[in-house]
Design an enzyme around this catalytic site. Sequence first.
Site, PDB file in Angstrom:
ATOM      1  CG  ASN A 144      39.320  26.558 -27.927  1.00  0.00           C
ATOM      2  OD1 ASN A 144      39.299  27.173 -28.517  1.00  0.00           O
ATOM      3  ND2 ASN A 144      39.260  25.398 -28.163  1.00  0.00           N
ATOM      4  NE  ARG A 204      42.803  25.601 -30.639  1.00  0.00           N
ATOM      5  CZ  ARG A 204      42.128  25.774 -31.414  1.00  0.00           C
ATOM      6  NH1 ARG A 204      40.907  26.071 -31.540  1.00  0.00           N
ATOM      7  NH2 ARG A 204      41.805  25.456 -33.170  1.00  0.00           N
ATOM      8  CG  HIS A 231      44.263  20.314 -36.070  1.00  0.00           C
ATOM      9  ND1 HIS A 231      44.233  19.887 -37.501  1.00  0.00           N
ATOM     10  CD2 HIS A 231      43.597  21.076 -35.438  1.00  0.00           C
ATOM     11  CE1 HIS A 231      42.989  20.737 -37.044  1.00  0.00           C
ATOM     12  NE2 HIS A 231      42.339  21.060 -36.326  1.00  0.00           N
ATOM     13  CG  HIS A 241      43.970  16.982 -34.903  1.00  0.00           C
ATOM     14  ND1 HIS A 241      43.905  16.580 -33.876  1.00  0.00           N
ATOM     15  CD2 HIS A 241      42.851  16.613 -35.837  1.00  0.00           C
ATOM     16  CE1 HIS A 241      43.104  17.606 -33.539  1.00  0.00           C
ATOM     17  NE2 HIS A 241      42.157  17.403 -34.242  1.00  0.00           N
ATOM     18  N   GLY A 270      39.466  15.594 -37.275  1.00  0.00           N
ATOM     19  CA  GLY A 270      38.558  15.427 -36.198  1.00  0.00           C
ATOM     20  C   GLY A 270      37.591  16.194 -37.670  1.00  0.00           C
ATOM     21  CG  ASN A 271      33.880  19.227 -38.122  1.00  0.00           C
ATOM     22  OD1 ASN A 271      33.409  18.561 -39.478  1.00  0.00           O
ATOM     23  ND2 ASN A 271      32.781  19.875 -37.541  1.00  0.00           N
ATOM     24  NE  ARG A 308      38.870  24.730 -42.031  1.00  0.00           N
ATOM     25  CZ  ARG A 308      38.940  24.498 -40.758  1.00  0.00           C
ATOM     26  NH1 ARG A 308      40.516  23.535 -41.020  1.00  0.00           N
ATOM     27  NH2 ARG A 308      39.057  24.908 -39.594  1.00  0.00           N
ATOM     28  CD  GLU A 331      40.895  10.840 -30.014  1.00  0.00           C
ATOM     29  OE1 GLU A 331      39.590  10.285 -29.366  1.00  0.00           O
ATOM     30  OE2 GLU A 331      41.713  11.629 -30.298  1.00  0.00           O
ATOM     31  CG  ASN A 332      35.437   8.507 -31.624  1.00  0.00           C
ATOM     32  OD1 ASN A 332      35.900   6.836 -31.150  1.00  0.00           O
ATOM     33  ND2 ASN A 332      35.131   9.181 -32.069  1.00  0.00           N
ATOM     34  CD  GLU A 382      42.978  19.744 -29.960  1.00  0.00           C
ATOM     35  OE1 GLU A 382      42.499  19.541 -30.335  1.00  0.00           O
ATOM     36  OE2 GLU A 382      43.514  20.863 -30.519  1.00  0.00           O
TER      37      GLU A 382
HETATM   38  P1  ADP Z   1      36.474  19.068 -33.921  1.00  0.00           P
HETATM   39  O1  ADP Z   1      37.639  18.935 -34.976  1.00  0.00           O
HETATM   40  O2  ADP Z   1      35.572  19.880 -33.086  1.00  0.00           O
HETATM   41  O3  ADP Z   1      37.408  19.657 -32.217  1.00  0.00           O
HETATM   42  P2  ADP Z   1      36.811  16.214 -32.843  1.00  0.00           P
HETATM   43  O4  ADP Z   1      37.853  15.533 -32.971  1.00  0.00           O
HETATM   44  O5  ADP Z   1      35.908  15.894 -31.874  1.00  0.00           O
HETATM   45  O6  ADP Z   1      36.430  17.500 -33.672  1.00  0.00           O
HETATM   46  O7  ADP Z   1      35.693  15.752 -34.615  1.00  0.00           O
HETATM   47  C1  ADP Z   1      34.047  16.019 -34.671  1.00  0.00           C
HETATM   48  C2  ADP Z   1      34.115  14.355 -36.039  1.00  0.00           C
HETATM   49  O8  ADP Z   1      34.513  13.271 -35.659  1.00  0.00           O
HETATM   50  C3  ADP Z   1      33.368  14.309 -35.956  1.00  0.00           C
HETATM   51  O9  ADP Z   1      32.115  15.556 -37.424  1.00  0.00           O
HETATM   52  C4  ADP Z   1      32.514  13.577 -36.840  1.00  0.00           C
HETATM   53  O10 ADP Z   1      32.703  13.057 -38.538  1.00  0.00           O
HETATM   54  C5  ADP Z   1      33.707  12.290 -35.927  1.00  0.00           C
HETATM   55  N1  ADP Z   1      33.058  11.177 -35.218  1.00  0.00           N
HETATM   56  C6  ADP Z   1      33.345  11.337 -34.187  1.00  0.00           C
HETATM   57  N2  ADP Z   1      32.406  10.234 -33.423  1.00  0.00           N
HETATM   58  C7  ADP Z   1      33.258   9.347 -34.567  1.00  0.00           C
HETATM   59  C8  ADP Z   1      32.664   7.984 -34.304  1.00  0.00           C
HETATM   60  N3  ADP Z   1      31.922   7.023 -33.533  1.00  0.00           N
HETATM   61  N4  ADP Z   1      32.825   7.319 -36.472  1.00  0.00           N
HETATM   62  C9  ADP Z   1      33.151   8.349 -36.925  1.00  0.00           C
HETATM   63  N5  ADP Z   1      33.230   9.143 -37.180  1.00  0.00           N
HETATM   64  C10 ADP Z   1      32.828  10.146 -35.713  1.00  0.00           C
END
Ligand code: ADP
Length: 404
Positions: free
Chosen positions: A10, A97, A186, A214, A216-217, A247, A339-340, A390
């Site tokens: 990637n 990727r 994604h 999905h 993530g950032n 964004r 997930e978190n 991924e």
């Molecule tokens: P990317 O889009 O860069 O692949 P990820 O899927 O790894 O990103 O997600 C990154 C984001 O997940 C971080 O910016 C953060 O905001 C969030 N994150 C990670 N761990 C936690 C957590 N324990 N609680 C809340 N948000 C989290």
Amino acid sequence: MTATRVLVLNSGSSSVKYQLLDMTDSSRLAVGLVERIGEEGSRLVHEPLAGPGARGGKRERTGAIADHAQALRAVAEELAADGMGLDSPELAAVGHRVVHGGTRFTAPTVIDDEVLAEIRSLIPLAPLHNPANVTGIEVARELRGDLPQVAVFDTAFHSTMPEHVARYAIDAATAEKYSIRRYGFHGTSHAYVSRAAAALLGKAVEDVNVIVLHLGNGASASAVRGGVCVETSMGLTPLEGLVMGTRSGDLDPAVIFHLARVGGLSVDEIDSLLNKKSGLLGLCGDNDMREVTRRAEAGDDAARLALAAYVHRLKKYIGAYTAVLGRVDAVVFTAGVGENAAAVREAAVSGLEELGLALDLEANAVRSPEPRLISTDYARVAVAVVPTDEELEIATQAYALVTS
Ligand code: ADP
């Protein structure tokens, strides 16, 4: 010896993430990252997970790494030191990727000169991503030209969107001339997670309708009917849709004219404002959801506003995609936030009982790396957390193609 391994690359503008997988059991043999390529303080972190090297744990290399060619050569050396080099006969393919496949690429594709030229020709659609993807492919081909190199596109899973979903309501000739339509991104994550969600429900993928979030950032939603994507929130570029880390997601396009005419901003300045300085970061100064939720809980008004805007947009998309699908079997959260962040999941689903959604708050609070249900037993629509993968999806698609 049967070749059963796939190296997944990637390549970003200043980084390369990689994983070596064994497809007999989908296990990770090595993972790593090269960052700050061509910048001060470049480094490579390599972690062998199998073989004798695994006992030693992570290894780190610092010192100048000038370009992607040097980065990939260093990765090849680290893998070779663990007896898993690029020349190893067990290697079946390299899976790359590639962010933008345009309308040309709707499935994983073995890369030859013509395919590479076409990926290059898509650079205007993804100026921030495709150039690095191309460089990664070029260097990998130099290192192992005889090995199948497979491009797996972020856009491909969304190519099944009906024409009336993919098209913007703008002048047809202009749209055609400049390839303006909704492509979605994604895709490997939405494909993997929608399949894994069906497995979690104990049903065939053809029999379930799911909404995948999905988060993530970057963040995107998709509506998947029987394994086929029918709608997604990102568009021509990853800027459209949900509120993201940096964004804006959806906004009135006239904001751009206003910023240009009244604010005197250039196109590049507006591009940077909306892609890099907006979203959670723009609203409250932080783009990491951990920090935003911490501040919001401590009573910080800007963080509360950012969180509320983020959650409101999610709700709108859950509602819209429920209407698009007609029947929804599951709403599935994935990626870093999905997930978190239990608090985000709870807020996004709260008040949606009329749509059949109800969370089991205890189940929602559990932290786990496993796919799991977090809805109540009586809820009509399941709510699930499914960790995305991924790299595994890219390896699976690449391996299936070269062994078919
Ligand atoms: P990317 O889009 O860069 O692949 P990820 O899927 O790894 O990103 O997600 C990154 C984001 O997940 C971080 O910016 C953060 O905001 C969030 N994150 C990670 N761990 C936690 C957590 N324990 N609680 C809340 N948000 C989290």
